[in-house]
Design a protein around this motif. Sequence first.
Motif, PDB file in Angstrom:
ATOM      1  N   LYS A 242       0.839  -1.216   0.000  1.00  0.00           N
ATOM      2  CA  LYS A 242       0.000   0.000   0.000  1.00  0.00           C
ATOM      3  C   LYS A 242       0.870   1.261   0.000  1.00  0.00           C
ATOM      4  CE  LYS A 242      -3.735  -1.965   2.662  1.00  0.00           C
ATOM      5  NZ  LYS A 242      -3.044  -2.534   3.831  1.00  0.00           N
ATOM      6  N   GLU A 243       2.071   1.139   0.534  1.00  0.00           N
ATOM      7  CA  GLU A 243       2.968   2.297   0.615  1.00  0.00           C
ATOM      8  C   GLU A 243       3.905   2.372  -0.588  1.00  0.00           C
ATOM      9  OE1 GLU A 243       3.632   3.524   4.515  1.00  0.00           O
ATOM     10  OE2 GLU A 243       1.533   3.253   3.950  1.00  0.00           O
ATOM     11  N   ASP A 244       3.774   1.417  -1.504  1.00  0.00           N
ATOM     12  CA  ASP A 244       4.739   1.315  -2.603  1.00  0.00           C
ATOM     13  C   ASP A 244       4.138   1.890  -3.882  1.00  0.00           C
ATOM     14  OD1 ASP A 244       6.620   0.626  -4.426  1.00  0.00           O
ATOM     15  OD2 ASP A 244       6.739  -1.492  -3.887  1.00  0.00           O
ATOM     16  N   SER A 245       4.663   3.037  -4.307  1.00  0.00           N
ATOM     17  CA  SER A 245       4.074   3.667  -5.492  1.00  0.00           C
ATOM     18  C   SER A 245       4.523   2.963  -6.785  1.00  0.00           C
ATOM     19  CB  SER A 245       4.462   5.142  -5.542  1.00  0.00           C
ATOM     20  OG  SER A 245       5.859   5.228  -5.475  1.00  0.00           O
ATOM     21  N   ALA A 246       5.547   2.108  -6.684  1.00  0.00           N
ATOM     22  CA  ALA A 246       6.064   1.474  -7.916  1.00  0.00           C
ATOM     23  C   ALA A 246       5.331   0.189  -8.281  1.00  0.00           C
ATOM     24  CB  ALA A 246       7.544   1.166  -7.734  1.00  0.00           C
ATOM     25  N   ALA A 270      11.695  -9.811 -13.765  1.00  0.00           N
ATOM     26  CA  ALA A 270      12.928  -9.406 -13.075  1.00  0.00           C
ATOM     27  C   ALA A 270      12.661  -8.375 -11.985  1.00  0.00           C
ATOM     28  CB  ALA A 270      13.921  -8.862 -14.077  1.00  0.00           C
ATOM     29  N   THR A 271      11.526  -7.687 -12.064  1.00  0.00           N
ATOM     30  CA  THR A 271      11.253  -6.623 -11.099  1.00  0.00           C
ATOM     31  C   THR A 271      10.292  -7.063 -10.010  1.00  0.00           C
ATOM     32  OG1 THR A 271      11.414  -5.148 -12.987  1.00  0.00           O
ATOM     33  CG2 THR A 271      10.652  -4.178 -10.934  1.00  0.00           C
ATOM     34  N   TRP A 272       9.295  -7.836 -10.373  1.00  0.00           N
ATOM     35  CA  TRP A 272       8.273  -8.239  -9.398  1.00  0.00           C
ATOM     36  C   TRP A 272       8.204  -9.746  -9.308  1.00  0.00           C
ATOM     37  CZ3 TRP A 272       6.836  -4.648  -6.185  1.00  0.00           C
ATOM     38  CH2 TRP A 272       6.987  -3.322  -6.605  1.00  0.00           C
ATOM     39  N   ARG A 297      16.540   0.137  -5.157  1.00  0.00           N
ATOM     40  CA  ARG A 297      15.792   1.173  -4.441  1.00  0.00           C
ATOM     41  C   ARG A 297      16.497   1.568  -3.149  1.00  0.00           C
ATOM     42  NH1 ARG A 297       9.385   0.191  -4.797  1.00  0.00           N
ATOM     43  NH2 ARG A 297       9.760  -1.708  -3.620  1.00  0.00           N
ATOM     44  N   PHE A 298      16.975   0.543  -2.430  1.00  0.00           N
ATOM     45  CA  PHE A 298      17.677   0.830  -1.172  1.00  0.00           C
ATOM     46  C   PHE A 298      18.936   1.651  -1.445  1.00  0.00           C
ATOM     47  CE2 PHE A 298      15.920  -2.869   1.546  1.00  0.00           C
ATOM     48  CZ  PHE A 298      14.947  -2.032   2.061  1.00  0.00           C
TER      49      PHE A 298
END
Length: 600
Positions: A242-246, A270-272, A297-298
């Motif tokens: 819910k906090e992840d805009s990506a 590869a991303t999700w 991202r980190f």
Amino acid sequence: MPALATGAGHEPGLYELLAALPSQLQPHVSSPEDNTFLQDMFGERSLHSLIKIHERLQHYEETKPVPVLDNAASLAHNLCEELEGRPGSGEIRELLKLLSKPHVKSLLTIHDMVALKSYDPELPPLPDDLDDDEDSVKIIRLVKNKEPLGATIMRDDHTGAILVARIMRGGAADRSGLIHAGDELKEVNGIPTDDKKPEEIIRILAQSQGAITFKVVPGTKAETPTKEPKVFVKALFDYDPKEDSAIPCKEAGLAFKKGSILHIMSQDDATWWQAKIEGDASPRAGLVPSKQFQERRFAMRRPVATLQFHRASSKRSYDVTFEFAEDIEEDAECSGGVHVAGFRRSFRLSRRDKKKTNKSMYESKKSEMYDMADVPTYEEVTQYRRPSGAKHRLVVLIGPTGVGLAEMKRKLLICDPQHFGVPIPHTSRPKKSQESDGVEYHFISKSLFEADIHNNKFIEYGEYKGNYYGTSLDSLRSVVSKNKVCLFDVQPHVIKHLRTAEFKPFVVFVKPPSVERLRDTRKNAKILTGKDDKGSTKLFTEEDFEEMVITAQSMESQYGHLFEKVIVNDDLTAAFGELRLALKKIEAETHWVPVSWTHS
Ligand SMILES: Nc1ncnc2c1ncn2[C@@H]1O[C@H](COP(=O)(O)OP(=O)(O)OP(=O)(O)O)[C@@H](O)[C@H]1O
């Protein structure tokens, strides 16, 4: 109870058994209700009918009859029509009556189906208005229950088509095997999708009840049902979609906490990735950021985190002041008649006695900076259970100074000295008259100490008043090789050097309770002042409590992903009980460890 038919069947034994069972079982049945239940069950007419059918089928199985015709239903229908026009005799009327009975009609229909071997369900007729170039269209009907479909859709930027973006592993769509990623969605329940936004289609789907009909053009991508190996990872960060805009679809996301074990069900994207929380009853996967994506991202966020940490650190000035207090082995080591060699304070973070910063410790600063470069995302894990007789896992205790690590170690050593042990440290200072080599310390020369430092023999070491002190890897090995659980308290940055298949460290973070609770519980507790070498003690101050809590917060935020167990040392007895239980479980039960620890 109705009399059992003595069937002309092949298994008279079965009838006898059924007839005999109620009376045979009676002595073993205690309650009259159970007895009545058994009597009723074995006397049930339908059970006897089933046995008769079974016998008949067996008989026919042997003779393998072939159907004479496969249109018995229509033949009977035609016959009825013909007979109805005629003045009927009693026999004709009886035949008509028989053939018009619904169950006789159904029986004949089933007969024809079996004769034709036509077992496929009847599909709805294809729409008449199909375009010529739409010959590969598929009509799919799924029956929806409360469970979501387990698929995400998107609009193709170039063609504008609505495409199935991904199928969630284990979800309803996946289990049906009918819809695949890349399929083009043309209609949902007869509603064309071409003028709809993906959200509108999702709404239609959400509102639909019962059967949903999809019209799809199968995607060109060949489906290769890959049998991916089972991958389990431990999450090293908290995640909330819910906090992840990506995330491409928040509803499809899977929330998890640091320490959760995730079963990675697909890494196709590869991303999700698709994952489910291990042990969760739902078969359906949810979306989680892939390792590579999360690391990126980190890495992008990290400068902020570093800044915050250092700002906080420098304000509180904990970052460089390490304290090495020797000579405090005192009576504590011998309490309860147990000689606990090497039982002393280790090099842990302290803000106390700021003047003594000259007692600085080795690589601490460098290592903290190095830690900030580690990006904790996921760690591949596997189940592990210590084989009987195998070495015990090293128990690493972490916590701010004064929190009670020495107290915990002491209690463990006293309660089971045969089972627990602590490493004997090395020092280059001269041996005192009452000391023995290899008991309080291993006494070695300064040059040998320096050579050992050079050869990476120490897991930690420091210099105090011109003398070296340190704990060698071999001293840990020595405890472990005696088939003991080795207890070791270190600064948190040392953990990563111990995370090897050899030591398999079980890291316990001992956390202080709130300042209010510290005030209540540590009224009479004493801490080392660090003002001299004699182990002088003093009562805790308000500042000590605050420092303890803030240091614990910093440790947890920076190293929390490495802690396997967090124990709040509020009530000492309760905290110690929790620690003992955790250690017992680790010794005897199956748990998760990094995969790399199990290949040797
Ligand atoms: N839960 C508790 N309630 C009351 N007193 C406690 C509790 N835990 C520890 N103490 C006391 O607090 C004092 C400090 O504990 P201890 O020496 O074990 O801390 P430590 O973590 O080893 O710190 P340091 O590394 O500075 O020695 C001791 O007097 C100990 O008996």
